[in-house]
Design a protein around this motif. Structure first.
Motif, mmCIF file in Angstrom:
data_model
loop_
_atom_site.group_PDB
_atom_site.id
_atom_site.type_symbol
_atom_site.label_atom_id
_atom_site.label_comp_id
_atom_site.label_asym_id
_atom_site.label_seq_id
_atom_site.Cartn_x
_atom_site.Cartn_y
_atom_site.Cartn_z
ATOM 1 N N PHE A 44 17.132 -24.741 22.718
ATOM 2 C CA PHE A 44 17.189 -25.715 23.811
ATOM 3 C C PHE A 44 18.572 -26.359 23.896
ATOM 4 O O PHE A 44 19.125 -26.535 24.993
ATOM 5 C CB PHE A 44 16.120 -26.785 23.612
ATOM 6 N N ALA A 45 19.110 -26.738 22.740
ATOM 7 C CA ALA A 45 20.427 -27.386 22.737
ATOM 8 C C ALA A 45 21.499 -26.463 23.308
ATOM 9 O O ALA A 45 22.347 -26.880 24.108
ATOM 10 C CB ALA A 45 20.788 -27.804 21.312
ATOM 11 N N LYS A 46 21.464 -25.174 22.921
ATOM 12 C CA LYS A 46 22.444 -24.195 23.428
ATOM 13 C C LYS A 46 22.280 -23.986 24.931
ATOM 14 O O LYS A 46 23.265 -23.906 25.676
ATOM 15 C CB LYS A 46 22.271 -22.868 22.697
ATOM 16 N N ALA A 47 21.024 -23.866 25.375
ATOM 17 C CA ALA A 47 20.774 -23.633 26.800
ATOM 18 C C ALA A 47 21.255 -24.807 27.637
ATOM 19 O O ALA A 47 21.850 -24.626 28.713
ATOM 20 C CB ALA A 47 19.294 -23.379 27.033
ATOM 21 N N ILE A 48 21.036 -26.034 27.148
ATOM 22 C CA ILE A 48 21.485 -27.224 27.877
ATOM 23 C C ILE A 48 23.010 -27.313 27.877
ATOM 24 O O ILE A 48 23.634 -27.621 28.894
ATOM 25 C CB ILE A 48 20.853 -28.484 27.260
ATOM 26 N N ARG A 49 23.610 -27.016 26.727
ATOM 27 C CA ARG A 49 25.071 -27.076 26.614
ATOM 28 C C ARG A 49 25.741 -26.069 27.546
ATOM 29 O O ARG A 49 26.808 -26.336 28.105
ATOM 30 C CB ARG A 49 25.482 -26.822 25.169
ATOM 31 N N ASN A 50 25.100 -24.921 27.724
ATOM 32 C CA ASN A 50 25.697 -23.850 28.552
ATOM 33 C C ASN A 50 25.172 -23.852 29.991
ATOM 34 O O ASN A 50 25.358 -22.881 30.708
ATOM 35 C CB ASN A 50 25.418 -22.486 27.919
ATOM 36 N N ARG A 51 24.502 -24.951 30.382
ATOM 37 C CA ARG A 51 23.836 -24.953 31.689
ATOM 38 C C ARG A 51 24.810 -24.792 32.850
ATOM 39 O O ARG A 51 24.437 -24.320 33.929
ATOM 40 C CB ARG A 51 23.029 -26.241 31.859
ATOM 41 N N ARG A 52 26.089 -25.175 32.664
ATOM 42 C CA ARG A 52 27.057 -25.108 33.758
ATOM 43 C C ARG A 52 27.802 -23.776 33.806
ATOM 44 O O ARG A 52 28.629 -23.566 34.693
ATOM 45 C CB ARG A 52 28.062 -26.249 33.630
ATOM 46 N N ILE A 53 27.540 -22.886 32.850
ATOM 47 C CA ILE A 53 28.218 -21.598 32.825
ATOM 48 C C ILE A 53 27.588 -20.686 33.873
ATOM 49 O O ILE A 53 26.403 -20.390 33.826
ATOM 50 C CB ILE A 53 28.118 -20.946 31.432
ATOM 51 N N LEU A 55 31.039 -14.739 34.508
ATOM 52 C CA LEU A 55 31.294 -13.960 33.299
ATOM 53 C C LEU A 55 32.643 -14.298 32.689
ATOM 54 O O LEU A 55 32.850 -14.130 31.485
ATOM 55 C CB LEU A 55 31.232 -12.466 33.617
ATOM 56 N N SER A 56 33.581 -14.793 33.478
ATOM 57 C CA SER A 56 34.900 -15.113 32.952
ATOM 58 C C SER A 56 34.873 -16.329 32.040
ATOM 59 O O SER A 56 35.807 -16.564 31.280
ATOM 60 C CB SER A 56 35.882 -15.375 34.102
ATOM 61 N N ASP A 57 33.799 -17.084 32.122
ATOM 62 C CA ASP A 57 33.698 -18.303 31.320
ATOM 63 C C ASP A 57 33.015 -18.066 29.978
ATOM 64 O O ASP A 57 32.921 -18.993 29.173
ATOM 65 C CB ASP A 57 32.882 -19.367 32.070
ATOM 66 N N ILE A 58 32.463 -16.838 29.718
ATOM 67 C CA ILE A 58 31.623 -16.644 28.546
ATOM 68 C C ILE A 58 32.007 -15.415 27.739
ATOM 69 O O ILE A 58 32.658 -14.503 28.243
ATOM 70 C CB ILE A 58 30.140 -16.511 28.953
ATOM 71 N N LYS A 64 14.495 -18.025 32.859
ATOM 72 C CA LYS A 64 15.876 -17.545 32.795
ATOM 73 C C LYS A 64 16.842 -18.584 32.255
ATOM 74 O O LYS A 64 17.871 -18.228 31.674
ATOM 75 C CB LYS A 64 16.326 -17.099 34.197
ATOM 76 N N PHE A 65 16.548 -19.875 32.417
ATOM 77 C CA PHE A 65 17.477 -20.903 31.959
ATOM 78 C C PHE A 65 17.695 -20.840 30.450
ATOM 79 O O PHE A 65 18.750 -21.230 29.948
ATOM 80 C CB PHE A 65 16.974 -22.293 32.371
ATOM 81 N N LEU A 66 16.691 -20.301 29.704
ATOM 82 C CA LEU A 66 16.846 -20.189 28.248
ATOM 83 C C LEU A 66 17.793 -19.059 27.860
ATOM 84 O O LEU A 66 18.310 -19.041 26.744
ATOM 85 C CB LEU A 66 15.476 -19.969 27.598
ATOM 86 N N ASN A 67 18.044 -18.107 28.784
ATOM 87 C CA ASN A 67 18.960 -17.008 28.474
ATOM 88 C C ASN A 67 20.369 -17.500 28.199
ATOM 89 O O ASN A 67 21.159 -16.820 27.535
ATOM 90 C CB ASN A 67 18.993 -15.997 29.620
ATOM 91 N N LYS A 68 20.705 -18.690 28.696
ATOM 92 C CA LYS A 68 22.047 -19.217 28.473
ATOM 93 C C LYS A 68 22.284 -19.592 27.017
ATOM 94 O O LYS A 68 23.430 -19.813 26.617
ATOM 95 C CB LYS A 68 22.288 -20.417 29.390
ATOM 96 N N ALA A 69 21.206 -19.674 26.234
ATOM 97 C CA ALA A 69 21.382 -19.911 24.797
ATOM 98 C C ALA A 69 21.980 -18.691 24.109
ATOM 99 O O ALA A 69 22.458 -18.777 22.976
ATOM 100 C CB ALA A 69 20.048 -20.268 24.159
ATOM 101 N N LEU A 70 21.963 -17.516 24.789
ATOM 102 C CA LEU A 70 22.552 -16.290 24.241
ATOM 103 C C LEU A 70 24.072 -16.248 24.405
ATOM 104 O O LEU A 70 24.727 -15.370 23.848
ATOM 105 C CB LEU A 70 21.954 -15.067 24.945
ATOM 106 N N LEU A 71 24.613 -17.189 25.157
ATOM 107 C CA LEU A 71 26.010 -17.143 25.549
ATOM 108 C C LEU A 71 26.852 -18.140 24.772
ATOM 109 O O LEU A 71 26.354 -19.168 24.313
ATOM 110 C CB LEU A 71 26.130 -17.421 27.041
ATOM 111 N N THR A 72 28.139 -17.839 24.652
ATOM 112 C CA THR A 72 29.086 -18.728 23.983
ATOM 113 C C THR A 72 30.309 -18.904 24.870
ATOM 114 O O THR A 72 30.955 -17.909 25.233
ATOM 115 C CB THR A 72 29.526 -18.150 22.623
ATOM 116 N N PRO A 73 30.660 -20.131 25.260
ATOM 117 C CA PRO A 73 31.848 -20.348 26.081
ATOM 118 C C PRO A 73 33.109 -19.872 25.366
ATOM 119 O O PRO A 73 33.257 -20.054 24.154
ATOM 120 C CB PRO A 73 31.864 -21.870 26.283
ATOM 121 N N LYS A 74 34.008 -19.252 26.091
ATOM 122 C CA LYS A 74 35.270 -18.803 25.504
ATOM 123 C C LYS A 74 36.072 -20.010 25.042
ATOM 124 O O LYS A 74 36.182 -21.016 25.733
ATOM 125 C CB LYS A 74 36.068 -18.008 26.533
ATOM 126 N N GLY A 75 36.643 -19.855 23.874
ATOM 127 C CA GLY A 75 37.444 -20.940 23.318
ATOM 128 C C GLY A 75 36.636 -21.969 22.555
ATOM 129 O O GLY A 75 37.191 -22.922 22.010
#
Length: 582
Positions: free
Chosen positions: A275-284, A287-290, A309-320
């Motif tokens: 949940f924390a990851k999905a919320i943190r990445n909610r604005r991504i 593809l250039s951002d992740i 689908k909103f939970l799928n953003k927990a699979l992602l990591t922002p670049k940098g």
């Protein structure tokens, strides 16, 4: 009691000290004894330990809950509607607390410590409950025959003591119930053929002892409470619980405990992290951002991942990002599996609302009916609840030996019908139950009018209490379908590490159903209250009340709930492959 991880070096040191070396083939993998040493199969667990665990908690709980409404409307002098609300709120609290206890046990303290602590709270609550009954009995005994009933009501501090004690009992059973059964199952090694088969028998014996405790309570304790003494009626469950704790502690040296050294990260921590990851990445959004793992790329296109689908953003990591570790696919899918259970849970609540009536208005129906078995012996109204248990015992056998083989021949499915079909069948039978209850109550009111008993609240309507047998028995059959189905469904469809929480979750259906029933009673009481302040549907004089209207409302709500349940069941996808949809 601290359980520590034991290494091979520790075993070697035992040998050097002259103690008996622990042979690998004689130890239970992943389990230790009460001192943190590898558990020896021949000296721990199995039936020698389980027998210490199968002891009297259900007798204590049913001894209080089954006849609670009679005590509230009797010695405590509450109105029928208020008593029903209080019973429902208490029952709901007691059924929801296992969720908290399961969380604490799985994440922090372990089942053993929770069982011991909860048992102490349980005994304290039962002891204080007995004291409050003693004080209220003393207050009533001081009343003279000509004294008005209102002046005989227990004093405010006695009422406060009673409800404080009652909720201590709820806290105690809330911690005890979800942990003690799981701890009993822990005594059997699932990787050992003989013990794996014995564990199935353990659950059967557990159920039988629960049913036996319920029957004993409803046939024995209820009679003592109503005809001899409430003090004795509450004191016996306290004594039973005390003996149960002593027996449980006596078996400590034989128990097997999970090896804390092998304990993985708490599943609740993993869920929170998703949940924390999905919320943190909610604005991504681009593809250039992740930065996406190959595994994540594959799963994003997976059919099941199209849900939530909103939970799928927990699979992602922002670049940098300094935190480069994304959640794994299995962690995200674990959370989604839990989410898929929510619609089934929500639409099952209609059964929980009907369930709440068995200990409240079903019992009150019987109070004003002819309960004479033979001259001089009057059966307590609450004892009719034993018919539900009797129906469960009888129909459980019929279901396993007759219904399943016939259904299997028709559907070609190993279990005869799916878990969701089983739950839905029970909800349907509960609808028939409340319709029968409504028709019977209408007949009871007609007889009260015929014999001019409408204005006599304590008069016995010349209608045998045995007319209630069909609604009690049919609800027991409904419970075999729905309650057992819910238990199996939430246990089976929960992620492996959350199965104890699954058992608590199915209990919460009853808890939330009780709260909803209490809310309905409150709303209806306010709407139907007379201008002179008298209650409408829930009048204290049951001959002037209209519980039949309430039953009719429950039937309508249950039909709506069943339709929604069927809709959700048809779209539900089972976790295991090869199992047909419900």
């Amino acid at each position: 009691m601290a359980i520590v991880h034991v290494s091979d070096d520790a075993i070697s040191r035992d040998s050097e000290l002259g103690t008996t070396p622990l042979l690998q083939h004689d130890t239970v993998n992943g389990a230790v004894d009460f001192k943190g040493r590898p558990a020896i199969r021949s000296q721990s667990g199995y039936w020698r330990s389980a027998c210490f665990i199968i002891v009297g908690e259900r007798i204590a709980f049913y001894g209080i809950g089954s006849n609670l409404i009679t005590f509230l409307t009797g010695p405590l002098q509450e109105s029928t509607a208020t008593a029903a609300k209080n019973v429902n709120i208490w029952q709901g609290t007691a059924s929801l607390l296992p969720l908290l206890a399961a969380f604490i046990a799985d994440s922090f303290l372990g089942r053993y410590l929770i069982i011991v602590g909860a048992s102490l709270v349980y005994i304290l609550g039962l002891g204080m409950l007995t004291l409050s009954a003693m004080l209220s009995s003393a207050t009533i005994s001081e009343c003279k025959p000509e004294t008005k009933l209102a002046s005989c009501s227990p004093k405010f501090h006695i009422t406060i003591l009673f409800f404080f004690s009652l909720y201590l009992v709820a806290i105690g059973q809330g911690g005890h119930k979800p942990c003690v059964q799981a701890f009993g199952a822990d005594q059997f090694d699932n990787h050992h053929p003989k013990e794996r088969n014995a564990r199935s028998s353990f659950f059967n014996w557990w159920y039988l002892t629960m049913a036996a405790g319920c029957l004993l309570t409803l046939s024995f304790l209820n009679y003592i409470q109503e005809n001899l003494s409430w003090v004795l009626g509450f004191g016996i469950p306290c004594l039973v619980m005390l003996v149960g704790l002593l027996v449980f502690l006596f078996g400590t040296k034989t128990y097997r405990f999970p090896n804390e050294g092998n304990k993985k990260k708490s599943p609740f921590v993993r869920i929170g992290r998703v949940f924390a990851k999905a919320i943190r990445n909610r604005r991504i959004n681009t593809l250039s951002d992740i930065a996406i793992k190959d595994e994540a790329c594959d799963m994003v296109t997976h059919q099941r991942s199209k849900q939530f689908k909103f939970l799928n953003k927990a699979l992602l990591t922002p670049k940098g990002s300094k935190d480069e570790e994304a959640c794994s696919v299995s962690e995200v899918e674990e959370v989604k599996a839990i989410f898929r259970l929510v619609p089934i849970w929500a639409t099952s609540l209609v059964f929980g609302i009907v369930y709440a009536q068995v200990r409240t208005f079903f019992t009150k129906q019987g109070v004003n009916m002819d309960r004479t078995v033979y001259p001089g012996f009057v059966i307590p109204a609450a004892s009719l609840q034993s018919l539900v248990t009797l129906a469960i015992v009888i129909f459980s056998f019929i279901y396993d030996r007759m219904f399943v083989p016939i259904a299997r021949a028709i559907t070609k499915k190993p279990s005869g019908i799916t878990m969701l079909q089983r739950i839905g069948t029970g909800i349907f039978l509960s609808i028939i139950t409340v319709v029968m209850a409504a028709l019977l109550e209408m007949k009871r009111l007609e007889i009260a009018i015929e014999f001019d008993l409408v204005d006599k609240p304590n008069a016995i309507v010349p209608m045998s209490v045995w007319w209630l047998i069909p609604q009690y028995f049919l609800f027991g059959v409904a419970e075999v379908f729905t309650m057992v189905g819910l238990q199996e469904f939430f246990y089976d469809q929960m992620p492996d590490e959350l199965r104890s929480m699954g058992l608590a979750l199915y209990l919460s259906v009853i808890g939330m159903g009780s709260f909803l029933s209490s809310f309905l009673v409150f709303v209806i009481e306010e709407i139907t209250r007379k201008e002179d302040g008298r209650s409408g549907w829930f009048n204290d004089n049951l001959n002037q009340a209209h519980i039949d209207y309430f039953y009719g409302l429950l039937a309508v709500l249950s039909v709506i709930g069943l339709i929604l349940f069927i809709f959700n069941a048809k779209s539900y996808i089972y976790i295991q492959k090869g199992i047909a949809r419900g």
